[in-house]
Enzyme design. Structure first.
Site, short mmCIF file in Angstrom:
data_model
loop_
_atom_site.label_atom_id
_atom_site.label_comp_id
_atom_site.label_asym_id
_atom_site.label_seq_id
_atom_site.Cartn_x
_atom_site.Cartn_y
_atom_site.Cartn_z
N ASN A 187 33.70 31.31 37.12
CA ASN A 187 34.58 30.14 37.18
C ASN A 187 33.85 28.91 37.71
OD1 ASN A 187 36.68 31.65 36.17
ND2 ASN A 187 37.53 32.16 38.18
N SER A 227 51.21 32.79 43.69
CA SER A 227 50.77 33.94 44.49
C SER A 227 50.17 35.01 43.57
CB SER A 227 51.95 34.55 45.22
OG SER A 227 52.52 33.62 46.09
N ALA A 228 49.11 35.63 44.07
CA ALA A 228 48.46 36.74 43.35
C ALA A 228 47.85 36.32 42.01
CB ALA A 228 49.43 37.91 43.17
N CYS A 229 47.33 35.09 41.93
CA CYS A 229 46.62 34.64 40.73
C CYS A 229 45.17 34.29 41.05
CB CYS A 229 47.32 33.45 40.10
SG CYS A 229 48.88 33.87 39.32
N GLY A 230 44.66 34.76 42.19
CA GLY A 230 43.23 34.62 42.44
C GLY A 230 42.82 33.45 43.31
N LYS A 231 43.72 32.90 44.14
CA LYS A 231 43.31 31.78 45.00
C LYS A 231 42.23 32.24 45.99
CE LYS A 231 47.28 30.24 46.67
NZ LYS A 231 48.18 31.09 45.87
N HIS A 275 50.65 24.47 47.96
CA HIS A 275 50.24 25.88 47.86
C HIS A 275 48.86 25.92 47.19
CE1 HIS A 275 51.42 30.14 46.28
NE2 HIS A 275 50.84 30.22 47.46
N ARG A 296 48.80 31.88 35.19
CA ARG A 296 48.36 33.09 34.52
C ARG A 296 49.04 33.06 33.16
NH1 ARG A 296 46.94 38.36 36.35
NH2 ARG A 296 46.78 37.76 38.53
N ASN A 356 51.32 44.76 45.81
CA ASN A 356 51.32 43.59 46.70
C ASN A 356 50.78 43.96 48.09
OD1 ASN A 356 51.81 40.81 47.26
ND2 ASN A 356 53.72 41.33 48.30
N GLY A 364 33.05 34.83 39.61
CA GLY A 364 31.94 33.91 39.88
C GLY A 364 31.70 32.92 38.74
O1 SAT Z 1 53.86 37.14 51.51
S1 SAT Z 1 53.20 35.84 51.33
O2 SAT Z 1 54.19 34.85 50.90
O3 SAT Z 1 52.60 35.39 52.56
C1 SAT Z 1 52.00 35.98 50.18
C2 SAT Z 1 52.24 35.24 48.93
O4 SAT Z 1 53.14 35.60 48.18
O5 SAT Z 1 51.50 34.28 48.65
MN MN Z 2 50.38 32.05 48.60
#
Ligand code: SAT
Ligand code: MN
Length: 580
Positions: free
Chosen positions: A492, A250-254, A228, A396, A363, A490
């Site tokens: 980072n 998920s949702a940590c800025g990738k 991931h 996070r 989300n 930026g």
């Molecule tokens: O809904 S997804 O799994 O594609 C998005 C995520 O949680 O990374």
């Molecule tokens: Mn993901």
């Protein structure tokens, strides 16, 4: 493009149609004309809402069922013959029981609907590292998302016919009833069955279900890793290109890190995106770790996206994007928290906004093809992948974890990954805002027992002496008042520069029991406005806090019993002892 009757793809699809009884079967060819026709159909029946065409060319809004807004980890199962193979990190159901349950749900479920057959290829179509699958679904929304996010259609089918094997994914939105919702994986059969959700990772089966859960299982058998991780290309002013892969929950800025825009003080630096969510990592014949991005598009978090946080994402959302669960502005433009301009009038459910209420679901997501990303690296299409200099783990964490630390060797790096923890986010419906262990950011995505997974990771240590360095970062450290200590985004790049210089033996560090950390002088802080106390906090090692952390890691690992590799337990003990 329907294959002939002898084809295993065709036979399987016919079998699925006999069970589900769709009115019609549509084999997707992956052409733009087909996409446009599917979109037009969705617009007619309300599945997509066209949004302001002046500003946003061919962009649409989708509102999901309000009960169906994120991945459902409690309804996601790994169905292996032996329960222990799924491990304590997964929900498990016996394969025959799961099949009985799902057969019952799928029976006749597509009556009155069209069944879309989506052959897809995860990875560049000519890459030896790519793998194919077929998703059948009764959701045209899923089909258009798969068009934007994967290499799908005729070319993928050709490869499937040539290879004869593919991951079989069956999906139906069913009744969108949370009581009749299951995301089931059968790694031993290379198959997926998903019922009752139309959202993201639950429904776009190429993504988490195939490219992570099933692929991680295959990767273990075949000696590679399905992770991931984002993949980013960084070019310095001397024209030297280096690549890093980084795992964050998920949702940590990738997505933001993968599209980073260098700060002003970095003239001549260029950052390009190879991938923003998933990396498949292989050792090549020279022992170099190479990464491909199996995906061809992004399903990114919308809230917070603006010209300052991620200008590349902001730019790429102006055309050919699908927004899911954002609000609408008075100009009929998509609106979300942090967009910074426009006035929201409708919330993500399509209701007039009440005061104090959020317009976009936290989300809410955009779907867009990687081709629209102004910073897309041409290397993302490279069949052999890109050579990885560093692997980065990050969570996070308001406390404890410093801005950056370097593992002393591979084994220590695997411990860093296995010990990752992160505060929960809106990306999963089970979020509770607590801190949870999320090894390698794979807690929701590893298709087998974590203990075996760590063993697999450790095995790379003996396979090459050219492995990437391993690092841990934390952009989310806060002070007592809850204010972030590090500016992030930026900036980072300053941390990435230190990491890349370390990989080349060009930067210094101080050794600590938990890893090697930069001193203030080792970081390029030129032109950065940061208080000395903030920096001190970011680079500090709280020995007492880390002793406690090591005890908690021991407790966490103990859940996996005897299966935990002795090498990992010994490494934890080594760090704990070094802390005194
Ligand atoms: O809904 S997804 O799994 O594609 C998005 C995520 O949680 O990374
Ligand atoms: Mn993901």
């Amino acid at each position: 493009m329907i294959p002939n009757t002898a084809s295993s793809a065709r036979q399987w699809v016919e079998e699925v149609a006999r069970l589900t009884r769709p009115d019609r079967v549509h084999w997707c060819d992956g052409s733009r004309e087909e996409y446009d026709a599917l979109v037009a159909g969705l617009v007619r029946d309300g599945g997509l809402i066209p949004i302001n065409d002046g500003q946003f060319e061919d962009c649409y809004l989708h509102r999901s069922d309000p009960s169906d807004v994120a991945r459902v980890e409690n309804l996601t199962f790994i169905c292996t013959a032996d329960r222990e193979d799924a491990g304590p990190n997964n929900n498990w159901m016996a394969p025959d029981e799961a099949h009985r349950l799902l057969d019952g749900l799928f029976q006749d479920c597509m009556r009155g609907r069209v069944m879309y057959v989506i052959p897809y290829c995860m990875g560049p179509i000519n890459s030896p590292y790519a793998r194919c699958g077929i998703e059948v679904t009764d959701s045209a929304y899923v089909a258009v998302n798969m068009y934007l996010m994967t290499r799908m259609g005729a070319k993928a089918l050709e490869r499937i016919e040539r290879e004869g094997t593919f991951v079989k994914g069956m999906h139906s939105i069913g009744e969108l009833d949370p009581e009749r919702r299951y995301i089931m994986h059968f790694p031993e059969e290379l198959s997926i069955r998903s019922y009752g959700s139309g959202y993201g990772g639950n429904a776009l089966l190429g993504k988490k279900c195939h490219a992570l859960r099933i692929a991680s299982w295959q990767a273990r058998q075949e000696g590679w890793l399905a992770e991931h991780m984002l993949i980013v290309e960084i070019e310095n002013p001397a024209g030297e290109k280096q690549y890093v892969a980084a795992a964050f929950p998920s949702a940590c800025g990738k997505t933001n890190l993968a599209m980073l825009i260098p700060p002003e003080q970095f003239p001549g630096w260029q950052v390009r995106t190879v991938g923003d969510d998933i990396a498949w990592l292989h050792l090549d014949d020279d022992g170099v770790m190479r990464a491909i991005n199996p995906e061809a598009g992004y399903f990114g978090v919308v809230p917070g996206t603006n010209r300052d946080t991620n200008n590349n994402a902001f730019e790429m959302l102006q055309r050919d994007a699908i927004f899911t669960n954002v609000g609408l502005s008075s100009e009929k433009e998509p609106w979300w928290e942090g967009r910074k301009f426009g006035v929201p009038v409708l919330n993500w459910k399509g209701e007039p906004i009440r005061s104090g209420e959020k317009a976009a679901h936290p989300n809410s997501r955009f779907t867009v093809s990687a081709q629209c990303n102004p910073s897309y690296s041409p290397m993302a299409e490279h069949a052999a992948g890109v050579p990885i200099s560093a692997l980065i783990f990050g969570g996070r964490r308001a406390r404890l974890a410093p801005l950056v630390m370097e593992a002393r060797d591979w084994r220590h790096g695997v411990l860093m990954g296995a010990a990752m923890a992160s505060e929960s986010t809106a990306a999963s419906s089970d979020s509770d805002n607590g801190l949870r262990r999320d090894p390698m950011a794979m807690k929701p995505f590893c298709g087998y027992n974590f203990a075996d997974y760590w063993k697999h990771w450790l095995s790379f240590g003996g396979r090459s002496d050219r492995l990437p360095g391993i690092y841990h970062v934390n952009w989310f450290r806060q002070d007592e008042a809850g204010k972030y200590l590090w500016p992030g985004f930026g900036e980072n790049l300053r941390v990435l520069q230190w990491i890349l210089d370390r990989c080349k033996g060009r930067a210094d560090a101080r050794e600590t029991p938990v890893g090697n950390l930069p001193r203030r002088k080792d970081l390029n802080l030129q032109g950065l406005d940061i208080a000395p106390e903030a920096l001190e906090g970011l680079l500090d090692v709280d020995t007492e806090g880390w002793r406690e952390e090591m005890r908690k890691i021991a407790e966490y690992l103990a859940q996996y019993g005897d299966r935990v590799p002795a090498e990992l337990a010994a490494e934890r003990a080594r760090v704990a002892a070094a802390l005194g």
